[in-house]
Design a protein around this motif. Structure first.
Motif, PDB file in Angstrom:
ATOM      1  N   LYS A   1       0.873  -1.170   0.000  1.00 25.69           N
ATOM      2  CA  LYS A   1       0.000   0.000   0.000  1.00 25.69           C
ATOM      3  C   LYS A   1       0.912   1.224   0.000  1.00 25.69           C
TER       4      LYS A   1
ATOM      5  N   GLU B   1      -9.634  -1.841   4.709  1.00 21.45           N
ATOM      6  CA  GLU B   1     -10.853  -1.979   3.915  1.00 21.45           C
ATOM      7  C   GLU B   1     -11.830  -2.958   4.556  1.00 21.45           C
ATOM      8  N   SER B   2     -12.988  -2.443   4.935  1.00 18.13           N
ATOM      9  CA  SER B   2     -14.036  -3.295   5.508  1.00 18.13           C
ATOM     10  C   SER B   2     -14.930  -3.882   4.429  1.00 18.13           C
TER      11      SER B   2
ATOM     12  N   SER C   1     -15.177  -4.311   0.115  1.00 16.50           N
ATOM     13  CA  SER C   1     -14.573  -4.159  -1.201  1.00 16.50           C
ATOM     14  C   SER C   1     -15.599  -3.640  -2.200  1.00 16.50           C
TER      15      SER C   1
ATOM     16  N   GLY D   1     -14.015  -6.560   2.421  1.00 17.49           N
ATOM     17  CA  GLY D   1     -12.785  -5.911   1.994  1.00 17.49           C
ATOM     18  C   GLY D   1     -11.574  -6.799   2.197  1.00 17.49           C
TER      19      GLY D   1
ATOM     20  N   THR E   1      -9.012  -6.552   3.965  1.00 13.82           N
ATOM     21  CA  THR E   1      -8.512  -6.726   5.329  1.00 13.82           C
ATOM     22  C   THR E   1      -9.272  -7.807   6.090  1.00 13.82           C
TER      23      THR E   1
ATOM     24  N   THR F   1     -14.383   6.717   8.935  1.00 17.12           N
ATOM     25  CA  THR F   1     -14.583   5.797   7.817  1.00 17.12           C
ATOM     26  C   THR F   1     -14.722   6.634   6.547  1.00 17.12           C
TER      27      THR F   1
ATOM     28  N   ARG G   1     -15.665   6.225   2.062  1.00 15.17           N
ATOM     29  CA  ARG G   1     -15.990   5.435   0.880  1.00 15.17           C
ATOM     30  C   ARG G   1     -15.271   6.036  -0.312  1.00 15.17           C
TER      31      ARG G   1
ATOM     32  N   SER H   1     -16.173   1.171  -2.358  1.00 14.16           N
ATOM     33  CA  SER H   1     -15.512   0.398  -1.307  1.00 14.16           C
ATOM     34  C   SER H   1     -15.476   1.284  -0.066  1.00 14.16           C
ATOM     35  N   GLU H   2     -15.254   0.660   1.084  1.00  9.41           N
ATOM     36  CA  GLU H   2     -15.266   1.423   2.341  1.00  9.41           C
ATOM     37  C   GLU H   2     -14.120   0.975   3.222  1.00  9.41           C
ATOM     38  N   CYS H   3     -13.500   1.936   3.877  1.00  7.83           N
ATOM     39  CA  CYS H   3     -12.414   1.607   4.801  1.00  7.83           C
ATOM     40  C   CYS H   3     -12.596   2.341   6.126  1.00  7.83           C
TER      41      CYS H   3
END
Length: 186
Positions: free
Chosen positions: A67, A86-87, A89, A97, A99, A144, A146, A158-160
């Protein structure tokens, strides 16, 4: 929450370290015991979360997801010393995600900040286990975000979760540090 938009090929080039090839190689050679060579993974491996292969003196190969980031925000904003984990994908299809993906064929994840040379190298199985257990709590506790990736078919989000680096390491230690009280809950 407004989603950031990123081009998939641009992100893939960054993760493969094309802008910081020597730095990725150097970090991996210097920090993985027994490493004798580091080579970029084939494009087909990227779909499995592998950007680099580390060859060990024992002839074993380790898979690394890189990364690479342009800006190290922790340099000017120490409270932002966090890792984007990433929770989801593909939010629209509830695809977990990277992770949380137990099928990801990766041994380590390397974060490398190009402007400072700072890095964080974490064994993926530990990261995946800890994040899978804690991601929902952390999503409620930390920032968080997106991002939107455009595609011919319309694209996806995607969300992290931005987990403080020290909190992540503390949780890894709490889980794997040998405290018998924690072992039963892992």
């Amino acid at each position: 929450m407004r989603a950031l938009e990123y081009d998939f090929n641009e992100r893939m080039a960054m993760s493969s370290g094309t802008a910081a090839v020597a730095d990725v190689r150097t970090v991996l050679l210097d920090n993985i015991h027994g490493a004798v060579n580091v080579t970029p993974a084939a494009t087909v491996n990227d779909k499995q979360g592998i950007d680099w292969w580390v060859e060990l003196a024992t002839a074993k190969h380790l898979a690394v997801d890189a990364k690479v980031r342009e800006k190290d925000w922790a340099r000017t904003r120490p409270k932002e010393d966090d890792l984007a984990l990433e929770s989801w994908s593909v939010v629209e299809k509830n695809v977990v995600g990277w992770t949380r993906d137990t099928a990801k064929k990766c041994d380590y994840v390397l974060w490398l900040w190009k402007d400072t040379g700072r890095f964080c190298l974490i064994p993926f199985p530990m990261l995946c286990h800890v994040f899978s257990r804690r991601w929902a709590d952390w999503a409620g506790q930390y920032k968080t975000a997106r991002q939107f990736t455009p595609r011919a078919s319309g694209g996806y989000h995607s969300e992290c979760v931005f987990v403080p680096r020290r909190e992540l390491w503390a949780e890894i230690y709490r889980t794997y540090g040998g405290d018998s009280a924690v072992r039963g809950s892992a």
